[in-house]
Design a protein around this motif. Structure first.
Motif, mmCIF file in Angstrom:
data_model
loop_
_atom_site.group_PDB
_atom_site.id
_atom_site.type_symbol
_atom_site.label_atom_id
_atom_site.label_comp_id
_atom_site.label_asym_id
_atom_site.label_seq_id
_atom_site.Cartn_x
_atom_site.Cartn_y
_atom_site.Cartn_z
ATOM 1 N N LEU A 119 0.843 -1.187 0.000
ATOM 2 C CA LEU A 119 0.000 0.000 0.000
ATOM 3 C C LEU A 119 0.881 1.242 0.000
ATOM 4 O O LEU A 119 1.837 1.355 0.781
ATOM 5 C CB LEU A 119 -0.901 0.000 1.236
ATOM 6 N N TRP A 120 0.552 2.167 -0.909
ATOM 7 C CA TRP A 120 1.237 3.455 -0.996
ATOM 8 C C TRP A 120 0.219 4.575 -0.780
ATOM 9 O O TRP A 120 -0.988 4.349 -0.916
ATOM 10 C CB TRP A 120 1.891 3.621 -2.375
ATOM 11 N N ARG A 121 0.726 5.760 -0.466
ATOM 12 C CA ARG A 121 -0.163 6.911 -0.323
ATOM 13 C C ARG A 121 0.477 8.147 -0.925
ATOM 14 O O ARG A 121 1.705 8.277 -0.973
ATOM 15 C CB ARG A 121 -0.513 7.157 1.146
ATOM 16 N N ILE A 122 -0.382 9.030 -1.390
ATOM 17 C CA ILE A 122 0.031 10.330 -1.923
ATOM 18 C C ILE A 122 -0.766 11.390 -1.184
ATOM 19 O O ILE A 122 -2.005 11.365 -1.203
ATOM 20 C CB ILE A 122 -0.240 10.446 -3.433
ATOM 21 N N ARG A 123 -0.069 12.314 -0.555
ATOM 22 C CA ARG A 123 -0.737 13.454 0.072
ATOM 23 C C ARG A 123 -0.686 14.620 -0.919
ATOM 24 O O ARG A 123 0.399 15.121 -1.226
ATOM 25 C CB ARG A 123 -0.053 13.818 1.388
ATOM 26 N N PRO A 124 -1.831 15.051 -1.431
ATOM 27 C CA PRO A 124 -1.815 16.095 -2.463
ATOM 28 C C PRO A 124 -1.161 17.382 -1.974
ATOM 29 O O PRO A 124 -1.452 17.864 -0.875
ATOM 30 C CB PRO A 124 -3.300 16.317 -2.748
#
Length: 242
Positions: A119-124
């Motif tokens: 699982l990866w995440r991107i914080r805009p």
């Protein structure tokens, strides 16, 4: 909502996207790929990526990336489709967030626990909203993200909201799914709620109900669900008569 609520429009596009285009780079060479996002209440984007994929190798070396999500064109011209591109830094996400991603993509349950998936995440950090042909607006992070107090209030209330609605108002969810969201009858239930709307699921089918304007707390969610149920039941009644 008015046409000036650009941040809200952008968030609704991002939250409603079942797929998106991820742009990465390797040694200066851009690369685009299809991904399946799920969006947390605070607008953090979750991605389940294989270690074997090209884009994952890129992100491990260069976390700067962008993500494009788009809606439905107004007519035959694809340029009339509303779309939003966010930029940000990708990083591995805690595994405990995986149920949130799976709630948006239930069909993926059979491969989500394969050993090569992470699982990866991107914080805009910023965004470009194109609301239609020649209607572009740049958004700073402060203009894009939902109200932090509303996110916190709904995070505290979410489990209670979902439990109550699923246990006591399944008929309302079914009416909303069929009457407002164009879905087939089924055992619809709520899986998530945020300041901009809520997610409904029946089997492997997921549908998004957008609020007409952002809500601040559980009371706002209740008001919007009651209004949506009334509209949906009226729509279903008219369809049955026509």
């Amino acid at each position: 909502m008015t046409e000036d609520d650009h941040g809200f429009i952008a968030r609704r596009l991002l939250r409603g996207a079942s797929s998106a285009t991820l742009a990465t780079a390797a040694e200066g060479q851009p690369f685009a790929s299809l991904v399946t996002p799920a969006v947390l209440p605070d607008l953090t984007v979750l991605l389940l990526l294989s270690d074997l994929s090209e884009h994952t190798r890129h992100l491990k070396a260069e976390p700067r990336c962008s993500l494009l999500a788009q809606g439905v064109p107004e007519n035959a011209n694809p340029q009339t489709a509303p779309r939003v591109t966010i930029t940000g830094l990708a990083e591995p996400a805690p595994a405990e967030l995986k149920p949130r991603w799976l709630a948006r993509h239930p069909y993926a349950a059979f491969y989500a626990d394969f050993g090569d998936f992470r699982l990866w995440r991107i914080r805009p950090a910023a965004a470009l909203l194109v609301a239609g042909f020649a209607r572009a607006t740049r958004l700073r992070q402060a203009d894009l993200l939902p109200d932090a107090a509303a996110v916190a209030a709904l995070a505290a209330a979410e489990a209670g909201i979902i439990g109550h609605v699923n246990e006591d108002h399944a008929d309302a969810l079914a009416a909303i799914a069929t009457g407002l969201l164009g879905q087939q009858p089924g055992e619809w239930r709520m899986t998530g709620v945020d300041p901009d709307g809520c997610d409904l699921v029946a089997g492997e089918v997921v549908a998004r109900l957008d609020w007409p304007a952002p809500v601040a707390d559980a009371g706002g969610v209740r008001v919007e669900l009651v209004a949506a149920t009334r509209r949906a039941r009226e729509m279903n009644r008219l369809n049955s008569e026509g």
